[in-house]
Design an enzyme around this catalytic site. Structure first.
Site, PDB file in Angstrom:
ATOM      1  N   LYS A  59     -28.051  25.367  -2.965  1.00  0.00           N
ATOM      2  CA  LYS A  59     -27.726  25.684  -1.577  1.00  0.00           C
ATOM      3  C   LYS A  59     -28.390  26.981  -1.104  1.00  0.00           C
ATOM      4  O   LYS A  59     -28.635  27.164   0.087  1.00  0.00           O
ATOM      5  CB  LYS A  59     -26.212  25.800  -1.411  1.00  0.00           C
ATOM      6  N   GLU A  98     -20.437  25.407   7.591  1.00  0.00           N
ATOM      7  CA  GLU A  98     -19.357  24.588   7.049  1.00  0.00           C
ATOM      8  C   GLU A  98     -19.566  24.491   5.546  1.00  0.00           C
ATOM      9  O   GLU A  98     -20.674  24.695   5.055  1.00  0.00           O
ATOM     10  CB  GLU A  98     -19.354  23.200   7.689  1.00  0.00           C
ATOM     11  N   SER A 149     -27.779  20.384  -9.901  1.00  0.00           N
ATOM     12  CA  SER A 149     -27.769  21.080  -8.613  1.00  0.00           C
ATOM     13  C   SER A 149     -26.858  22.296  -8.565  1.00  0.00           C
ATOM     14  O   SER A 149     -26.997  23.145  -7.683  1.00  0.00           O
ATOM     15  CB  SER A 149     -27.368  20.108  -7.503  1.00  0.00           C
TER      16      SER A 149
END
Length: 399
Positions: free
Chosen positions: A90, A112, A378
């Site tokens: 991210k 969000e 991830s």
């Protein structure tokens, strides 16, 4: 709702586009123009690359999971996005969008988050670039991802617990959208996945393509060949699109997205949008979603907060329809087992999101002995330890 009609529409086949309230159309157009300018600006891209290297920790390693490979019969490699600063992929997108917001003259950031990793990444980027940050998070996710909530607050972000609807990611997005409409002159909304109105799916993919570029180069240099399979978990789909982008033109590499099946596919409300979703228009895009015959979107369930989303990024819908990628689903129980297996065999604690991809990779290894399987790891699993422990006890899962 108005649909954007200029040439740069962000469609992937029939999916994507911009289906947004009139109030958002000018700001989306401003964002589209600013993004296209930034991506073509060598100075902007150099600044992004420098931050990702010196602050973010790129490139991330490609790791040969020798113990798993030996036990399961195939060569399993992990793209270690869990080693990014912040603990997940991210960070790539958050840094890119916050830099873009500063270039646009915005003075406030909202985001969000589901599992909290995107919220943490955005809060980190805002701290680095001295921007105030508000993160919307479903109240259910606030409870099950307490460590990430504390990290966001420590980094200076305001965390807003959303109590509407199912109190998960979909509802957090709704509240963030309402905030953005009311404050778009000064505020940029950092969407965390390849979903939403154009240009977000294209823009988020652009900042996540670094995963696929690195992975392809690393496979060729370390293995001497491309993998037979490239796997990634899929919620909204950013880490998967990032990985897939590096191999999309290599027909020899089979692309597989792994969705959450929750407690199983026998119930419509348990994930797996690409396995059983139908065409929907929501959150500013045309895509696939889990909905009833009246078009009402289901409240979904997954043990993984980051995969608990009833829609899918439009490019994934296109890749499924075109046959370039295939999509499978993994249950909560199997993801929890994979969480323990990777931890015990390789000394790597994966995020529950990534554990879905690991689970399917282990199954595929047994079905395709001798193959080379690349998995995008991830995120790391520190945030999930307490949740996994309580799940195992409550559901009596055999590890």
């Amino acid at each position: 709702m108005q649909k954007l009609t200029n040439q740069d529409t962000g469609f992937f086949g029939e999916y994507g586009g911009t289906y947004s309230p009139e109030a958002l159309m000018p700001i989306l157009e401003e964002l589209r123009v600013a993004f296209r300018s930034a991506e073509a600006d060598p100075d902007f891209m150099r600044g992004f690359s420098d931050v990702m290297r010196d602050w973010g920790g790129r490139p991330t390693p490609l790791y040969h999971a020798e113990n798993l490979s030996r036990e399961y019969g195939a060569s399993i490699y992990l793209k270690r996005e869990d080693l990014m600063h912040g603990g997940a992929h991210k960070t790539n997108n958050a840094v890119g969008q916050v830099l873009l917001a500063k270039r646009m003259g915005k003075t406030r950031i909202i985001a969000e988050t589901g599992a909290g990793q995107h919220g943490v990444a955005t809060a980190m980027a805002c701290a680095k670039f001295n921007m105030p940050c508000t993160v919307y998070m479903g109240a259910v996710d606030v409870a099950r991802q307490a460590p990430n909530v504390e990290r966001m607050k420590l980094l200076g972000a305001e965390v807003v617990a959303v109590e509407s609807g199912g109190k998960t990611l979909k509802d957090a997005i709704n509240d963030a959208m309402r905030d953005w409409i009311a404050s778009c002159d000064t505020t940029h909304y950092v969407i965390g996945t390849v979903a939403g109105p154009h240009p977000f799916p294209t823009m988020v993919k652009f900042f996540q393509e670094i995963i696929g570029r690195e992975a392809r180069e690393q496979c060729l240099s370390q293995i001497g060949r491309l993998p037979d399979y490239a796997l990634a978990c899929v919620g909204g789909g950013s880490n998967a699109i990032g990985l897939f982008s590096g191999f999309i033109n290599d027909s020899s590499v089979k692309l597989i997205g792994v969705e959450p099946a929750g407690h199983g596919l026998e119930t419509d409300k348990h994930g797996a949008v690409l396995c059983k979703g139908t065409v929907a228009v929501l959150h500013g895009m045309k895509t696939l979603g889990l909905q009833d015959e009246d078009g009402q979107i289901f409240e979904t369930h997954s043990i993984s907060a980051g995969l608990d989303y009833p829609l899918i990024g439009p490019e994934h819908a296109y890749l499924r329809d075109s046959g370039r990628a295939s999509y499978v689903a993994v249950t909560d129980d199997d993801a929890v087992r994979a969480f323990h297996i990777l931890s015990k065999h390789e000394g790597i604690i994966p995020a529950l999101e990534s554990s879905h991809a690991i689970s399917y990779a282990l199954k595929l290894a047994q079905e395709k002995p001798g193959s080379t399987i690349l998995v995008n790891l991830s995120g790391r699993g520190d945030k999930d330890l307490a949740h996994v422990r309580s799940y195992v006890e409550e559901h009596n899962v055999t590890i």
